[in-house]
Design a protein around this motif. Structure first.
Motif, PDB file in Angstrom:
ATOM      1  N   LYS A  71     -15.289  20.744  99.905  1.00 14.14           N
ATOM      2  CA  LYS A  71     -13.950  20.161  99.763  1.00 14.14           C
ATOM      3  C   LYS A  71     -13.694  19.110 100.842  1.00 14.14           C
ATOM      4  O   LYS A  71     -13.119  18.051 100.573  1.00 14.14           O
ATOM      5  CB  LYS A  71     -12.899  21.267  99.819  1.00 14.14           C
ATOM      6  CG  LYS A  71     -12.899  22.186  98.593  1.00 14.14           C
ATOM      7  CD  LYS A  71     -11.937  23.348  98.756  1.00 14.14           C
ATOM      8  CE  LYS A  71     -10.496  22.903  98.808  1.00 14.14           C
ATOM      9  NZ  LYS A  71      -9.563  24.049  98.894  1.00 14.14           N
ATOM     10  N   VAL A  86     -13.979  17.596  94.424  1.00 17.29           N
ATOM     11  CA  VAL A  86     -12.768  18.112  93.761  1.00 17.29           C
ATOM     12  C   VAL A  86     -13.023  18.219  92.253  1.00 17.29           C
ATOM     13  O   VAL A  86     -12.486  17.445  91.470  1.00 17.29           O
ATOM     14  CB  VAL A  86     -11.545  17.212  94.050  1.00 17.29           C
ATOM     15  CG1 VAL A  86     -11.035  17.427  95.439  1.00 17.29           C
ATOM     16  CG2 VAL A  86     -11.893  15.731  93.832  1.00 17.29           C
ATOM     17  N   LYS A 124     -13.169  19.501  88.273  1.00 16.41           N
ATOM     18  CA  LYS A 124     -12.387  20.163  87.234  1.00 16.41           C
ATOM     19  C   LYS A 124     -13.240  21.202  86.507  1.00 16.41           C
ATOM     20  O   LYS A 124     -12.715  22.122  85.882  1.00 16.41           O
ATOM     21  CB  LYS A 124     -11.871  19.134  86.224  1.00 16.41           C
ATOM     22  CG  LYS A 124     -10.791  18.209  86.774  1.00 16.41           C
ATOM     23  CD  LYS A 124      -9.530  18.965  87.111  1.00 16.41           C
ATOM     24  CE  LYS A 124      -8.416  18.031  87.553  1.00 16.41           C
ATOM     25  NZ  LYS A 124      -7.192  18.776  87.934  1.00 16.41           N
ATOM     26  N   SER A 178     -15.416  29.596  93.913  1.00 18.08           N
ATOM     27  CA  SER A 178     -14.970  28.378  93.220  1.00 18.08           C
ATOM     28  C   SER A 178     -13.613  28.592  92.571  1.00 18.08           C
ATOM     29  O   SER A 178     -12.718  27.738  92.642  1.00 18.08           O
ATOM     30  CB  SER A 178     -15.992  27.960  92.158  1.00 18.08           C
ATOM     31  OG  SER A 178     -17.213  27.582  92.737  1.00 18.08           O
ATOM     32  N   ASP A 179     -13.459  29.748  91.941  1.00 14.98           N
ATOM     33  CA  ASP A 179     -12.208  30.071  91.257  1.00 14.98           C
ATOM     34  C   ASP A 179     -11.045  30.156  92.243  1.00 14.98           C
ATOM     35  O   ASP A 179      -9.917  29.761  91.935  1.00 14.98           O
ATOM     36  CB  ASP A 179     -12.375  31.396  90.506  1.00 14.98           C
ATOM     37  CG  ASP A 179     -11.192  31.716  89.616  1.00 14.98           C
ATOM     38  OD1 ASP A 179     -10.677  30.790  88.963  1.00 14.98           O
ATOM     39  OD2 ASP A 179     -10.792  32.891  89.566  1.00 14.98           O
ATOM     40  N   LYS A 180     -11.322  30.644  93.440  1.00 14.32           N
ATOM     41  CA  LYS A 180     -10.262  30.835  94.432  1.00 14.32           C
ATOM     42  C   LYS A 180      -9.969  29.581  95.256  1.00 14.32           C
ATOM     43  O   LYS A 180      -8.817  29.347  95.634  1.00 14.32           O
ATOM     44  CB  LYS A 180     -10.644  31.977  95.378  1.00 14.32           C
ATOM     45  CG  LYS A 180     -10.826  33.331  94.714  1.00 14.32           C
ATOM     46  CD  LYS A 180      -9.536  33.852  94.113  1.00 14.32           C
ATOM     47  CE  LYS A 180      -9.727  35.250  93.543  1.00 14.32           C
ATOM     48  NZ  LYS A 180      -8.465  35.781  92.952  1.00 14.32           N
ATOM     49  N   LEU A 181     -10.993  28.768  95.518  1.00 16.25           N
ATOM     50  CA  LEU A 181     -10.829  27.661  96.457  1.00 16.25           C
ATOM     51  C   LEU A 181     -10.616  26.301  95.801  1.00 16.25           C
ATOM     52  O   LEU A 181      -9.997  25.413  96.392  1.00 16.25           O
ATOM     53  CB  LEU A 181     -12.035  27.595  97.401  1.00 16.25           C
ATOM     54  CG  LEU A 181     -12.218  28.799  98.322  1.00 16.25           C
ATOM     55  CD1 LEU A 181     -13.488  28.660  99.151  1.00 16.25           C
ATOM     56  CD2 LEU A 181     -11.011  28.972  99.240  1.00 16.25           C
ATOM     57  N   PHE A 182     -11.149  26.113  94.589  1.00 13.80           N
ATOM     58  CA  PHE A 182     -10.879  24.881  93.852  1.00 13.80           C
ATOM     59  C   PHE A 182      -9.638  25.098  92.989  1.00 13.80           C
ATOM     60  O   PHE A 182      -9.431  26.177  92.444  1.00 13.80           O
ATOM     61  CB  PHE A 182     -12.058  24.495  92.958  1.00 13.80           C
ATOM     62  CG  PHE A 182     -13.271  24.020  93.706  1.00 13.80           C
ATOM     63  CD1 PHE A 182     -13.176  23.019  94.667  1.00 13.80           C
ATOM     64  CD2 PHE A 182     -14.528  24.561  93.441  1.00 13.80           C
ATOM     65  CE1 PHE A 182     -14.303  22.575  95.351  1.00 13.80           C
ATOM     66  CE2 PHE A 182     -15.654  24.117  94.114  1.00 13.80           C
ATOM     67  CZ  PHE A 182     -15.541  23.119  95.075  1.00 13.80           C
ATOM     68  N   LYS A 183      -8.845  24.045  92.817  1.00 14.11           N
ATOM     69  CA  LYS A 183      -7.618  24.166  92.046  1.00 14.11           C
ATOM     70  C   LYS A 183      -7.854  23.895  90.561  1.00 14.11           C
ATOM     71  O   LYS A 183      -8.462  22.890  90.199  1.00 14.11           O
ATOM     72  CB  LYS A 183      -6.557  23.193  92.577  1.00 14.11           C
ATOM     73  CG  LYS A 183      -6.051  23.528  93.978  1.00 14.11           C
ATOM     74  CD  LYS A 183      -4.963  22.578  94.405  1.00 14.11           C
ATOM     75  CE  LYS A 183      -4.430  22.941  95.790  1.00 14.11           C
ATOM     76  NZ  LYS A 183      -3.349  21.999  96.225  1.00 14.11           N
ATOM     77  N   LYS A 184      -7.378  24.817  89.717  1.00 18.87           N
ATOM     78  CA  LYS A 184      -7.404  24.647  88.267  1.00 18.87           C
ATOM     79  C   LYS A 184      -8.776  24.202  87.765  1.00 18.87           C
ATOM     80  O   LYS A 184      -8.917  23.224  87.030  1.00 18.87           O
ATOM     81  CB  LYS A 184      -6.337  23.627  87.839  1.00 18.87           C
ATOM     82  CG  LYS A 184      -4.920  24.056  88.181  1.00 18.87           C
ATOM     83  CD  LYS A 184      -3.902  23.025  87.752  1.00 18.87           C
ATOM     84  CE  LYS A 184      -2.487  23.460  88.105  1.00 18.87           C
ATOM     85  NZ  LYS A 184      -1.464  22.447  87.715  1.00 18.87           N
TER      86      LYS A 184
END
Length: 246
Positions: free
Chosen positions: A39, A44, A46, A62-68
């Protein structure tokens, strides 16, 4: 005892890691650090394609630290995949693929290791045996092998896309079978070796050359793995990015 103390000190000195350890369904300090560093390097995504998902260490991080972000975890061992599905949760269950990834569609023999993170389609190399004597092949099972191009043929993946590859020596074959997929990838995070950890494993320079043919350049290391015997660096989690055509 010393290694456990060092890991504990790393944990408490990594901002946010202790809370993640307590609250996440599966926590890996290495994955936490890798994604945090990614990050900072401007990654960033998707969509994340997690090749070699094991029990979900990188997928959960990845699920927790990247957004949506939408994540496609891929794991070759069907029994390990049971744990992966539990840790990934119901949101990602339909995205999980239980198969090995390579350069052609065929069947292969997975050498299941006592440490599931180092199970491989390749035999153990001399450096793996000497540095990690507890890692032993306990079973060989027949599994399907496909390519990334075949697996995602006709599937829409929202860009930008991060492709993570941790396939225990099979990384070059995965790249060779992903010529179409790589056209849509922005970043590749790949484990590369500087030692003979698996028979037939390609070195860092080979991986750099293969990815360069697809327009990717090496950005920086995001993590290192060292030999417990010598302390030398034997593996690296390397970040590549698609070069701008401007």
């Amino acid at each position: 005892m010393i290694s456990q103390l060092i890991r504990f000190l790393e944990l408490i000195n990594t901002p946010g890691a202790l809370l993640a350890l307590i609250s996440w369904p599966k926590f890996s300090l290495a994955s936490y650090k890798i994604i945090s560093r990614a990050k900072l390097a401007g990654v960033v995504p998707k969509t994340v394609i997690d090749v070699g998902a094991n029990v979900g260490q990188f997928t959960v991080a990845s699920d927790k630290l990247f957004k949506k972000v939408n994540i496609f975890p891929i794991e070759p061992d069907p029994r390990t995949a049971i744990k992966l599905k539990k840790n990934a949760g119901s949101r990602l269950e339909e995205n999980i693929r239980v198969t090995a990834i390579g350069d052609i569609i065929e069947s292969g023999i997975l050498r299941v290791n006592s440490d599931s993170q180092v199970s491989s389609l390749l035999p153990l190399g001399i450096d793996r045996i000497e540095s990690f004597p507890a890692s032993k092949v306990i079973e060989e099972i027949c599994i399907p092998i496909t390519t990334l191009d075949a697996l995602f043929n006709g599937i829409h993946l929202e860009r930008p896309i991060l492709l993570k590859i941790d396939a225990q020596g099979y990384e070059d074959r995965i790249i060779l079978g992903a010529s179409k997929t790589l056209k849509n990838i922005q970043w590749v995070l790949i484990e590369v070796s500087f030692s003979k950890l698996y028979d037939g494993e390609r070195d860092f320079e080979t991986i750099v050359t293969l990815l360069k043919k697809h327009g990717f350049r090496f950005i920086k290391p995001l993590n290192f793995h060292v030999s417990p015997n010598t302390g030398e660096i034997i593996e690296m989690d390397a970040l590549f990015e698609l070069e701008s055509k401007d």
